[in-house]
Design a protein around this motif. Sequence first.
Motif, PDB file in Angstrom:
ATOM      1  N   CYS A  60       0.859  -1.180   0.000  1.00 20.51           N
ATOM      2  CA  CYS A  60       0.000   0.000   0.000  1.00 20.51           C
ATOM      3  C   CYS A  60       0.900   1.237   0.000  1.00 20.51           C
ATOM      4  CB  CYS A  60      -0.907   0.005   1.217  1.00 20.51           C
ATOM      5  SG  CYS A  60      -1.944   1.483   1.372  1.00 20.51           S
ATOM      6  N   VAL A  61       0.722   2.105  -0.995  1.00 22.73           N
ATOM      7  CA  VAL A  61       1.556   3.303  -1.100  1.00 22.73           C
ATOM      8  C   VAL A  61       0.771   4.575  -0.788  1.00 22.73           C
ATOM      9  CG1 VAL A  61       3.231   2.291  -2.678  1.00 22.73           C
ATOM     10  CG2 VAL A  61       1.160   3.351  -3.604  1.00 22.73           C
ATOM     11  N   ALA A  62      -0.518   4.455  -0.541  1.00 14.04           N
ATOM     12  CA  ALA A  62      -1.308   5.594  -0.085  1.00 14.04           C
ATOM     13  C   ALA A  62      -1.127   5.743   1.422  1.00 14.04           C
ATOM     14  CB  ALA A  62      -2.780   5.382  -0.428  1.00 14.04           C
ATOM     15  N   PRO A  63      -1.294   6.931   1.990  1.00 20.29           N
ATOM     16  CA  PRO A  63      -1.197   7.069   3.445  1.00 20.29           C
ATOM     17  C   PRO A  63      -2.147   6.124   4.166  1.00 20.29           C
ATOM     18  CG  PRO A  63      -1.206   9.222   2.411  1.00 20.29           C
ATOM     19  CD  PRO A  63      -1.501   8.234   1.322  1.00 20.29           C
ATOM     20  N   GLY A  64      -3.333   5.966   3.623  1.00 16.18           N
ATOM     21  CA  GLY A  64      -4.303   5.006   4.117  1.00 16.18           C
ATOM     22  C   GLY A  64      -5.249   4.679   2.979  1.00 16.18           C
ATOM     23  N   ALA A  65      -5.712   3.446   2.929  1.00 17.59           N
ATOM     24  CA  ALA A  65      -6.598   3.028   1.845  1.00 17.59           C
ATOM     25  C   ALA A  65      -7.658   2.097   2.406  1.00 17.59           C
ATOM     26  CB  ALA A  65      -5.820   2.333   0.731  1.00 17.59           C
ATOM     27  N   GLY A  66      -8.924   2.405   2.127  1.00  9.73           N
ATOM     28  CA  GLY A  66     -10.015   1.598   2.626  1.00  9.73           C
ATOM     29  C   GLY A  66     -10.054   0.218   2.008  1.00  9.73           C
ATOM     30  N   ILE A  67     -10.448  -0.752   2.811  1.00 10.59           N
ATOM     31  CA  ILE A  67     -10.757  -2.090   2.324  1.00 10.59           C
ATOM     32  C   ILE A  67     -12.284  -2.156   2.266  1.00 10.59           C
ATOM     33  CG2 ILE A  67     -10.537  -4.573   2.723  1.00 10.59           C
ATOM     34  CD1 ILE A  67      -7.886  -3.199   2.141  1.00 10.59           C
ATOM     35  N   PHE A  68     -12.834  -2.380   1.082  1.00 11.90           N
ATOM     36  CA  PHE A  68     -14.267  -2.297   0.863  1.00 11.90           C
ATOM     37  C   PHE A  68     -14.888  -3.683   0.714  1.00 11.90           C
ATOM     38  CE2 PHE A  68     -12.519   1.727  -0.446  1.00 11.90           C
ATOM     39  CZ  PHE A  68     -13.473   2.669  -0.049  1.00 11.90           C
ATOM     40  N   SER A  69     -16.189  -3.742   0.973  1.00 10.03           N
ATOM     41  CA  SER A  69     -16.915  -5.011   0.855  1.00 10.03           C
ATOM     42  C   SER A  69     -17.214  -5.365  -0.597  1.00 10.03           C
ATOM     43  CB  SER A  69     -18.222  -4.945   1.651  1.00 10.03           C
ATOM     44  OG  SER A  69     -19.064  -3.917   1.157  1.00 10.03           O
TER      45      SER A  69
END
Length: 302
Positions: A60-69
């Motif tokens: 993951c290279v974004a500061p934070g990235a959502g994990i979606f359903s």
Amino acid sequence: MNGIITPLRNGPPERTRFELDGRSVALDRRIHAARGDLADLALAGVLFSAHYARAVPLTCVAPGAGIFSAAAPTSETVSELLRGEIFHALDVMTDWAWGFCGHDGYVGYIRRDALDVLETPSHRIIVESAPLFSAPDIKSPIADHWPGGALFSGEVQGSFVACAEGFIHVRHAEPVEAKPADWVAVAERYLGQPYIWGGRGHRGIDCSGLVQVALGQAGISVPRDTDLQCEGIGSPIDSDAALKRGDLVFFPGHVGIMTDARTLLHANAHWMTVVKEPLADVVARLADAHPQPIIARRRISA
């Protein structure tokens, strides 16, 4: 039965054959990557699927990235990856990847542009949010902010850790092999951060996310969700035993961390933030809806 292992889309074809005898078993799909058309190759011996894929680890290279359903930005956010954490991709589409998180096996979809080639981290962010400077100078423009627990590869140069994206001050990071002596102190860094369902520290955090990231930074890997944590963290505390710092208290769909014998630290939807408050106040607030507000108390061995 015979089966075909299907590679990631856009990847080279790869086929093999295997035998699967007996009935497929019911697995928790939150932590076992299997959907109607595809499953993780690691499940081939226990679960039948029309197709299987071998996981490809990406960073993951974004500061934070959502994990979606689901592969849609309007779907539920079930968890979050922080910068430098690993996602094992089983199916890569134009805008999305489906697979599971490396630190806890949690399954879901992530935006494809949040992922890049595998990176070996050298440092971890140790403050709630660290500025990424554009030059090795605290007066230089801020390129981004990385959340606590984010991982990155860099080299110490004076007062900064230089990395591909910019410069992190040495007081905001530590080598990945360093482990804090007091994991509760790590959790306390998140005081005041907004409550966000599925969050793990990038602009917001939820109750089980707070437990997971704080313990994770101390080198203790735990599951993502409250029910899984209640089953898998530490050992039960006798009902007549006094609570102490670091004990976990579980409520219906919720968890908090004791900072001392009477005070609970937790990310919660009542205050919509991470707070400390008397455990007795939390119990009283839940009593009308739950005859037994506390469903478990667990202690992590040193």
